[in-house]
Scaffold this motif. Structure first.
Motif, PDB file in Angstrom:
ATOM      1  N   UNK A  63       0.794  -1.221   0.000  1.00  0.00           N
ATOM      2  CA  UNK A  63       0.000   0.000   0.000  1.00  0.00           C
ATOM      3  C   UNK A  63       0.823   1.266   0.000  1.00  0.00           C
ATOM      4  N   UNK A  64       2.122   1.161   0.313  1.00  0.00           N
ATOM      5  CA  UNK A  64       3.007   2.314   0.261  1.00  0.00           C
ATOM      6  C   UNK A  64       3.175   3.071   1.563  1.00  0.00           C
ATOM      7  N   UNK A  65       2.508   2.617   2.642  1.00  0.00           N
ATOM      8  CA  UNK A  65       2.653   3.297   3.934  1.00  0.00           C
ATOM      9  C   UNK A  65       4.028   2.988   4.524  1.00  0.00           C
ATOM     10  N   UNK A  66       4.604   3.959   5.230  1.00  0.00           N
ATOM     11  CA  UNK A  66       5.878   3.756   5.911  1.00  0.00           C
ATOM     12  C   UNK A  66       5.791   4.353   7.308  1.00  0.00           C
ATOM     13  N   UNK A  67       6.288   3.628   8.292  1.00  0.00           N
ATOM     14  CA  UNK A  67       6.166   4.065   9.685  1.00  0.00           C
ATOM     15  C   UNK A  67       7.180   5.138  10.060  1.00  0.00           C
ATOM     16  N   UNK A  68       8.222   5.297   9.273  1.00  0.00           N
ATOM     17  CA  UNK A  68       9.276   6.259   9.621  1.00  0.00           C
ATOM     18  C   UNK A  68       9.030   7.611   8.959  1.00  0.00           C
ATOM     19  N   UNK A  69       7.838   8.123   9.095  1.00  0.00           N
ATOM     20  CA  UNK A  69       7.478   9.398   8.481  1.00  0.00           C
ATOM     21  C   UNK A  69       6.867  10.329   9.532  1.00  0.00           C
ATOM     22  N   UNK A  70       6.704  11.609   9.181  1.00  0.00           N
ATOM     23  CA  UNK A  70       6.071  12.558  10.088  1.00  0.00           C
ATOM     24  C   UNK A  70       4.577  12.256  10.186  1.00  0.00           C
ATOM     25  N   UNK A  71       3.908  12.834  11.179  1.00  0.00           N
ATOM     26  CA  UNK A  71       2.479  12.588  11.377  1.00  0.00           C
ATOM     27  C   UNK A  71       1.682  13.007  10.161  1.00  0.00           C
ATOM     28  N   UNK A  72       2.022  14.156   9.565  1.00  0.00           N
ATOM     29  CA  UNK A  72       1.303  14.628   8.387  1.00  0.00           C
ATOM     30  C   UNK A  72       1.505  13.664   7.221  1.00  0.00           C
ATOM     31  N   UNK A  73       2.755  13.257   7.007  1.00  0.00           N
ATOM     32  CA  UNK A  73       3.053  12.349   5.904  1.00  0.00           C
ATOM     33  C   UNK A  73       2.343  11.012   6.095  1.00  0.00           C
ATOM     34  N   UNK A  74       2.281  10.541   7.344  1.00  0.00           N
ATOM     35  CA  UNK A  74       1.576   9.287   7.620  1.00  0.00           C
ATOM     36  C   UNK A  74       0.100   9.390   7.236  1.00  0.00           C
ATOM     37  N   UNK A  75      -0.520  10.535   7.544  1.00  0.00           N
ATOM     38  CA  UNK A  75      -1.929  10.725   7.203  1.00  0.00           C
ATOM     39  C   UNK A  75      -2.142  10.688   5.699  1.00  0.00           C
ATOM     40  N   UNK A  76      -1.237  11.331   4.968  1.00  0.00           N
ATOM     41  CA  UNK A  76      -1.318  11.312   3.505  1.00  0.00           C
ATOM     42  C   UNK A  76      -1.144   9.894   2.990  1.00  0.00           C
ATOM     43  N   UNK A  77      -0.177   9.167   3.562  1.00  0.00           N
ATOM     44  CA  UNK A  77       0.093   7.797   3.122  1.00  0.00           C
ATOM     45  C   UNK A  77      -1.095   6.877   3.386  1.00  0.00           C
ATOM     46  N   UNK A  78      -1.777   7.077   4.512  1.00  0.00           N
ATOM     47  CA  UNK A  78      -2.954   6.262   4.811  1.00  0.00           C
ATOM     48  C   UNK A  78      -4.031   6.490   3.753  1.00  0.00           C
ATOM     49  N   UNK A  79      -4.221   7.748   3.359  1.00  0.00           N
ATOM     50  CA  UNK A  79      -5.202   8.067   2.316  1.00  0.00           C
ATOM     51  C   UNK A  79      -4.811   7.425   0.987  1.00  0.00           C
ATOM     52  N   UNK A  80      -3.512   7.427   0.692  1.00  0.00           N
ATOM     53  CA  UNK A  80      -3.038   6.783  -0.529  1.00  0.00           C
ATOM     54  C   UNK A  80      -3.241   5.272  -0.465  1.00  0.00           C
ATOM     55  N   UNK A  81      -3.029   4.691   0.725  1.00  0.00           N
ATOM     56  CA  UNK A  81      -3.279   3.258   0.904  1.00  0.00           C
ATOM     57  C   UNK A  81      -4.736   2.924   0.613  1.00  0.00           C
ATOM     58  N   UNK A  82      -5.630   3.771   1.119  1.00  0.00           N
ATOM     59  CA  UNK A  82      -7.054   3.572   0.876  1.00  0.00           C
ATOM     60  C   UNK A  82      -7.348   3.605  -0.625  1.00  0.00           C
ATOM     61  N   UNK A  83      -6.768   4.583  -1.316  1.00  0.00           N
ATOM     62  CA  UNK A  83      -6.988   4.702  -2.761  1.00  0.00           C
ATOM     63  C   UNK A  83      -6.429   3.490  -3.500  1.00  0.00           C
ATOM     64  N   UNK A  84      -5.245   3.037  -3.102  1.00  0.00           N
ATOM     65  CA  UNK A  84      -4.645   1.871  -3.754  1.00  0.00           C
ATOM     66  C   UNK A  84      -5.461   0.609  -3.497  1.00  0.00           C
TER      67      UNK A  84
END
Length: 202
Positions: A63-84
């Motif tokens: 899904x492209x999520x990574x745990x070593x990111x800032x809180x904002x970046x994590x939120x964006x990545x979660x949304x991208x995971x949902x889209x993927x």
């Protein structure tokens, strides 16, 4: 070629060693052997259990999520995971979308509904103490339950806890106990004496 039985998409955060992850890996491999088309969608494609799954012929998507990111970046990545995940469901049209653990159960239920999945399953793997740590989880769990066609629990205690916490009808929760791979224990007796000696139990 078309699978003999059907297709299932299993969703979880990663494949690090853990109870839910171990059960998912065993389920995926056994379903694959029985003629199902199986895909595992990971928010983050990591963990020691990824390689055994791929060796067994199970497709593992990232899904492209990574745990070593800032809180904002994590939120964006979660949304991208949902889209993927929505895209994966639309593309592969699985018969079942099955989410494991709180966050991924919520994401898979939302994605499944948006992608018009045939069946959505939410799996309760432990008591809902995550709701005590963060009250927002209560609403995520309730939304996942409402969007799912089937809610399962791995024990009667977990089912009762989920019903009480989420206001969900206990009679609608399907209890499926954890499986045990007895084949992995076939050679355990060979290590009995050496293990006893190592623990000074001889």
């Amino acid at each position: 070629s078309k699978p003999d039985k059907g297709s299932i998409l299993l969703v979880v955060s990663s494949m690090n060693f853990g109870g839910a992850e171990g059960q998912l890996a065993m389920l995926a491999e056994q379903l694959k052997r029985r003629g199902w088309a199986v895909e595992v969608f990971l928010l983050e494609k990591s963990g020691a259990l990824v390689a055994p799954l791929e060796r067994a012929g199970v497709l593992v998507s990232d899904g492209g999520y990574r745990t070593d990111r800032t809180k904002f970046t994590k939120s964006v990545k979660i949304c991208l995971c949902l889209a993927r995940l929505i895209w994966r469901i639309l593309r592969s049209r699985p018969d079942v979308v099955h989410g494991f653990l709180p966050i991924t159960s919520f994401i898979s239920a939302v994605a499944g509904r948006l992608a018009l999945a045939r069946m959505i399953v939410t799996s309760k793997r432990s008591l809902g103490r995550h709701q005590d740590r963060d009250p927002r989880f209560k609403w995520l769990d309730r939304i996942a339950n409402a969007l799912s066609d089937v809610v399962t629990a791995n024990s009667a205690a977990v089912a009762k806890d989920a019903a009480a916490r989420d206001g969900y009808d206990l009679s609608r929760i399907v209890i499926i106990p954890n499986g045990v791979d007895f084949a992995s224990l076939n050679d355990a007796w060979r290590h009995r004496d050496s293990t006893r000696n190592m623990l000074d139990m001889s």
